[in-house]
Write an enzyme that holds these catalytic residues in place. Sequence first.
Site, PDB file in Angstrom:
ATOM      1  N   GLU A 406      34.389 -71.373 -72.706  1.00 24.97           N
ATOM      2  CA  GLU A 406      34.883 -72.721 -72.451  1.00 24.97           C
ATOM      3  C   GLU A 406      33.795 -73.780 -72.613  1.00 24.97           C
ATOM      4  O   GLU A 406      33.540 -74.589 -71.735  1.00 24.97           O
ATOM      5  CB  GLU A 406      35.523 -72.785 -71.059  1.00 24.97           C
ATOM      6  N   GLU A 475      41.457 -63.692 -71.720  1.00 26.24           N
ATOM      7  CA  GLU A 475      41.971 -63.906 -70.367  1.00 26.24           C
ATOM      8  C   GLU A 475      43.488 -63.960 -70.441  1.00 26.24           C
ATOM      9  O   GLU A 475      44.051 -64.617 -71.312  1.00 26.24           O
ATOM     10  CB  GLU A 475      41.445 -65.214 -69.758  1.00 26.24           C
TER      11      GLU A 475
END
Length: 948
Positions: A406, A475
């Site tokens: 991220e 994820e």
Amino acid sequence: MAYVEDPGPGYGSVAPRAAFGSDAPALSLTGAWRFRLSPSLAAAPPDVADPDFDDSGWDELPVPSLWQLHGHGRPAYTNVHYPFPVDPPHVPSENPTGDHRLRFDLPAAWPAGSALLRFDGIDSCGRIWLNGTELGVTKGSRLPAEFEVGPLLRPDGNVLVVRVHQWSAGSYLEDQDMWWLSGIFRAVTLLARPAGGIGDYWLHADYDHTTGLGTVRVETGPDVLLDIPSLGVAGHPAGEPLDLPVEPWSAETPRLYDGTLSTVAERVPVRIGFRTVTIEDGQLKVNGRRLLLRGVNRHEHDPRTGRAVSRETALADVLLMKRHHVNAVRTSHYPPDPAFLELCDEYGLWVIDECDLETHGFGPLGWDRNPSSEPMWMDAYLDRMRRTVERDKNRPSVILWSLGNESHTGDNLARMADWVRERDPGRPVHYEGDHDCSYVDVHSRMYATPSEVERIGLGEDDDQRRRVLPFILCEYAHAMGNGPGGLLEYRELFERYPNCQGGFVWEWIDHGLAAPGHFAYGGDFGETIHDGNFVIDGLLFPDRTPSPGLTEFAKIIEPVRIDPGPDGIRVANHYDFVDTGHLTFTWVLEDEGIAVAQGVLDVPVVHSGQSVSVPLPSWPPTRGESWLTVSASLSSGTSWAPAGHVVGWGQLPVSPAPARPAPVVRGPVFRTTGRLILGAGEFDAVTGTLTTLGDHPVRGPRLDVWRATTDNDRGSSPGPSEASQWRAAGLHRMQHRVIEVDADGDELLVRTRVAPPAQPFGLFADYTWTAFDGGLQLRVDVTPDGEFPGTLPRLGLTMAVPGTFGSAEWFGGGPGEAYPDSRQAVRIGRFSSSVDGLQTPYVYPQENGNRTDVRWARLTNPAGTGIRVDGDPAFDFTARRWTAAALETARHTDELESGSLVHVTLDAAQHGLGTAACGPGVLPAYRLVPRKTSFTLLFRPVASGVAN
């Protein structure tokens, strides 16, 4: 402040190298250090590096540790937002600074010459002095740094000083959805480095699955010899390739060959795992086989020590993973302590090793000034990647390098990928943030819906580059609170489409910190900016107790699947490599949940990816509802589980429940003052509500649609959550209007309308009570009135019974809780528990404990008396010592106080769980929408000693 705010990687350390031990002398410097915390660098003592500085008045602090967990400052949790002004590379002047001092002597036999001082982890920036001489500065909190100290050492009275700053320029690269904690949290070691020793090595151990040959070659210094006794290798020049017939390493068969690298000055033990990682035909393969990653994301966490995680705790994680069929770990979002990867090598886990990098806090700012695309951060990015790869390059468990998490995209990330590919072409590069996959080797996504995954599996991705790459969900299935739901649908997609190669559940463990009476989460320490219980999102509770989510995940990913087959029992092998020769298959036949026969099932060896059908065993006749349970278990103990450990099981229906004879109606209804009497029940004459069953006072049952909301109900995605829609509709405060109580004849009919205030919609609920020998039958007819705006949390009845009814027994789904989209782990059987034991202690209290497919249940007191409820045919139930409203209000488990009643729900339906805490909501098949519904229950009092 110059070095604190320098965006570079620090200075003074030697070149990064592999983590390894040897027979050269080493001195652990862990233990009690002197410690002082200052509110800022300006307030810290300026002469702290002076060996004669008086620290006698300072506190003691263990190293490794994080100072906030020892009473110095407070923990703080944020997921995305930086807890300081975003002004890169600057940090606040009010920057907590912890000075650590240690006096140590060298062992008597310590050799003269070179020595390295190794720090395995300092958060976030450390400046280091030895005997008054500055060694340098290290950043990259989860990465090692080594400093040459040989000329500075003296036999006695060495003084090591480490000044650690909570914030530094490096903090902008470490926004990793975890507690902000500071200190020297991994080992500190002094390493003697003998002349002519082995400074570094890279052990290449490839495997050719077509020939069965392994090729070993070691990049290292001159005059290094390799010994592998079990392969007959002795004194082989390490740098020369050697081909040998070997057993390959995999997560299922983690074969390691013990060997030694040696020179005349030093011996280094090595553990060699032969394996080759490739991407072929759009698939990630190891040793020629497609992998299906049944993985978890793992932060390092201990509820008492934070990220200072011991080897014993890391081993506990690995053993739990193996016992729950997890085969892969993504080290979110930094390299773990080296001991964890050694354990992954030894016990067998595929690893995505992730760099210590995340800049998520720039996302809400439109990624403006994000370091990933700013040249001044280039050296820091490359340094972090180098230190990750060099440290862990010898780990066979590591099959992909991940650039970080991220951090959007940019040239700095692309440069990292180029460096990795040049340095280690034997492992592919992963990074989810490269959405175009322009510089990575696998297509990675977070929280893609099942429909998106299917589209990728079908090759319908809009991007041509992505279509030819393996697809991994780095994820998915956010395991926050009660959930995740919908795991089965993902597994089916992973098995249907070869390019969809599994993923990693977020995440392994709740990050609760131990507090008196409960576990703490964000906001519990007075943080001005925090993300609450979003840090409580794991498959394990903070104390490492498996949650129902882990039990469900384990069932869904079990490597051996047992189902009904056309010719009896179908046994399917879902291992990637091994056959079923190491397993024993057993069966047990249960009649109404009571075992009546059992035996061993003769199953031929099933190879990976294959299945067989075997005939049913012979068994005696049964009279009630009967089920056959077949289990596959380890024939012999392994390093991670004892013999008998179950790796797969399945249930087959044998005979249905016999038809229930129609109960003989035992009316009529009798009226007395303020009461109605029907069979074993007494009712309020005005409301028609049951008040007594046999000798037991009760409240209800009456229609209820509310449940204490789950984290997934509350959601975190843009747009209204299920919980907010339910509250807006007023479903948490439904009101009951009695339309009619008809007590004439053999039936008691109570007509009601149940509706929220201020809304035009509601539910008509008709209760029809009849008496039969020993009990009451209730039929509930529910009809929606008006247009509901969405779904219902649940649909059923709520009642209360005496608090002495503390024991539960039931025949139905168990032993644990289950919900419509999270029920694969339950089987049909007879189970018992205390009412307290029915509760799942989620760190943040919420709906829990639902037992599903219940044929009958009884609640009893210590004398054995109580009530029994039968379904026609089945129902869901919960029993707890607090109301749903109290459960909804509580924020920690110790806020739940037992009352004088046990509150029971008896449900016809529940809304699913989904994973909307971060990810997709409840899939359509599991959404509970208002519709006309009828269900029937039978109530009877239970007498002591009567098995009714």
